[in-house]
Design a protein around this motif. Structure first.
Motif, PDB file in Angstrom:
ATOM      1  N   CYS A 113      -9.804  -2.235   0.828  1.00 41.79           N
ATOM      2  CA  CYS A 113      -9.439  -1.080   1.656  1.00 41.79           C
ATOM      3  C   CYS A 113      -9.687  -1.373   3.130  1.00 41.79           C
ATOM      4  CB  CYS A 113     -10.248   0.153   1.253  1.00 41.79           C
ATOM      5  SG  CYS A 113     -10.183   0.595  -0.498  1.00 41.79           S
ATOM      6  N   SER A 129       0.838  -1.197   0.000  1.00 46.07           N
ATOM      7  CA  SER A 129       0.000   0.000   0.000  1.00 46.07           C
ATOM      8  C   SER A 129       0.871   1.244   0.000  1.00 46.07           C
ATOM      9  CB  SER A 129      -0.915   0.006   1.231  1.00 46.07           C
ATOM     10  OG  SER A 129      -0.150   0.266   2.410  1.00 46.07           O
ATOM     11  N   GLU A 168      -4.595   4.241  -2.454  1.00 43.22           N
ATOM     12  CA  GLU A 168      -3.900   3.902  -1.221  1.00 43.22           C
ATOM     13  C   GLU A 168      -4.289   2.504  -0.740  1.00 43.22           C
ATOM     14  OE1 GLU A 168      -4.390   6.868   1.774  1.00 43.22           O
ATOM     15  OE2 GLU A 168      -4.010   8.524   0.398  1.00 43.22           O
ATOM     16  N   CYS A 169      -5.336   1.931  -1.328  1.00 46.64           N
ATOM     17  CA  CYS A 169      -5.792   0.588  -0.967  1.00 46.64           C
ATOM     18  C   CYS A 169      -4.973  -0.458  -1.723  1.00 46.64           C
ATOM     19  CB  CYS A 169      -7.279   0.429  -1.309  1.00 46.64           C
ATOM     20  SG  CYS A 169      -8.369   1.658  -0.554  1.00 46.64           S
ATOM     21  N   GLU A 191      -8.401   5.035   4.287  1.00 49.81           N
ATOM     22  CA  GLU A 191      -7.605   5.669   3.237  1.00 49.81           C
ATOM     23  C   GLU A 191      -8.305   6.914   2.691  1.00 49.81           C
ATOM     24  OE1 GLU A 191      -6.879   1.189   3.117  1.00 49.81           O
ATOM     25  OE2 GLU A 191      -8.612   2.538   3.261  1.00 49.81           O
TER      26      GLU A 191
END
Length: 462
Positions: free
Chosen positions: A294, A58, A303-304, A298
């Motif tokens: 996720c 990540s 970002e996941c 986030e």
């Protein structure tokens, strides 16, 4: 050097690709890239350089790599298939994101590497064949902020015409930042030391330099691009999820969760997630599909954990609480003439009307006018997407803040939906229409009740 433990079970791993810059630590290096600051991450352990792998790779791990290499912040951490298993006994690393070096993160031995994770740091150098001549500054990322263009040997602010969305579409396309989330012509302070570039675009150009030059209007183009959008819905805050990664890609929906949906709603500034949906698809092979997982905290989908997949049975969708456009509130009164006070005001003893209105998204609904006393409100049914509230005689109790709350029950025709979290593969979907009560509140209107009389009003006008 770092201590490594064997996990209880062998996990599918991922090779990391990082793009960064400056002095190399003695236990980390990047190989196979376009410069010493681009390539596959290697860590030195037990006398040899080993590949770094990750299952839950990540933006947190990417941030540590960029920080250790003094490369700024991590911009993205996408994944790519490696085409098959690579050398066993590489290193899996899991970070909190605050560490100063990879050696401070949790680490394990791991074997088969099926995917390659890539990192892009904010200090990345240009790798295209011609220099970039457009950038955005002062925003939260390289895909948001005030637009500047390199012209005549210097960076100049970009001035847009009356159609900022067209120029913004070109900027997002040129910077490979997805689609336009917002575009505004912001009034800029007069700065004689900096020149500007005026542009007029059709919206179909591939670069800003292809647009027409115009005169400086005194407004600077401010743009926010997004790598996530919702399509085939009745609002920008409801629909099928698409993720931009060089091209728009469908998100697989079978394991789609409320945590995943919460990230989408947050990223699009659409409030919270009220439901997740999926739409059945014919099973076909495709390189355009991704599966996303996720934690829910986030700030953006990239970002996941993002996995490339070669097939999908359904597409993911979301319905966010910010479905309704923000209503507006306005005041009608009998005051005439010009007053120094810029606040809305009404003469004591006169009548006044407050009107609530909204964009024609959905039929029906009602408006609740929140009053400045005793937390009370008046309610009127929306007619032609508006409602008016008449106050026959103004007195001191009417002074204060008012706001309009628009409420509407909206029905969505979905194939499958759910409103609770589930654990794959034991996820239960409901079928048919999803119905939910949505609300949206206007900006406050601060009303002043004055003793200013009609006679004084007329005298001022004369």
């Amino acid at each position: 050097m770092m201590e490594l433990q064997r996990p209880a079970a062998l996990l599918t791993a991922v090779i990391l690709m990082v793009v960064c810059s400056t002095a190399e630590p003695d236990d980390v290096k990047l190989v196979g890239g376009s410069s010493r600051c681009a390539g596959t991450v290697k860590v030195f352990h037990t006398g040899e350089w080993r590949s770094v792998t990750a299952v839950q790779w990540s933006i947190k791990e990417a941030a540590v790599v960029c920080r250790q290499l003094d490369c700024g912040s991590a911009v993205a951490a996408p994944r790519r298939s490696s085409g098959g298993p690579e050398r066993p006994w590489s290193v899996q690393i899991e970070c909190e994101g605050s560490e100063s070096a990879l050696r401070e993160c949790r680490s394990y031995y791991n074997r088969h590497i099926w995917y390659r994770a890539e990192v892009i740091c904010s200090a990345v150098g240009l790798t295209c064949s011609e220099p970039a001549d457009v950038r955005m500054v002062g925003g939260s990322s390289r895909c948001a902020g005030n637009v500047e263009m390199f012209n005549s040997g210097e960076w100049r602010k970009v001035i847009s015409d009356e159609w900022p969305m067209r120029a913004a579409a070109v900027v997002c396309r040129q910077l490979d930042c997805g689609s336009v989330a917002s575009a505004t012509n912001k009034k800029s302070a007069m700065d004689m030391s900096r020149r500007s570039v005026g542009v007029k675009c059709t919206g179909s150009e591939s670069a800003l330099r292809e647009c027409w030059n115009t005169y400086d209007s005194g407004f600077q183009l401010e743009v926010i691009c997004s790598d996530v959008k919702l399509v085939d819905g009745s609002s920008r805050c409801a629909g099928t999820v698409m993720l931009y990664d060089k091209k728009w890609r469908t998100v697989e929906g079978n394991a789609w969760s409320m945590k995943d949906a919460a990230v989408v709603c947050r990223q699009l500034d659409c409030g919270s997630a009220v439901a997740v949906t999926n739409k059945n698809l014919e099973m076909t092979t495709s390189e355009d599909d991704v599966r996303i997982s996720c934690s829910g905290s986030e700030s953006g989908l990239k970002e996941c954990a993002v996995h490339d997949i070669s097939w999908s049975l359904s597409s993911a969708g979301v319905i966010c609480s910010g479905l309704l456009e923000q209503p507006t509130i306005s005041l009608s009164t009998t005051i005439r003439g010009s007053r120094d006070n810029q606040e809305p005001e009404v003469v004591r003893g006169d009548s006044f009307t407050i009107t609530c209105s909204t964009q024609p998204q959905y039929p029906g609904g009602s408006f609740h006018l929140k009053l400045p006393w005793n937390n009370r409100s008046h309610t009127e049914t929306a007619v032609n997407h508006s409602a008016s509230f008449l106050f026959p005689t103004a007195d001191d109790s009417h002074q204060g803040n008012y706001s309009c709350v628009y409420q509407n029950q909206v029905s969505f025709q979905t194939e499958n939906y759910r409103v609770t979290e589930g654990q794959w593969p034991n996820i239960k979907w409901s079928h048919g229409s999803f119905i939910h009560n949505f609300t949206s509140e206007s900006e406050p209107l601060s009303l002043i009740v004055t003793a200013f009389s009609r006679a004084e009003d007329q005298k001022d006008v004369e």
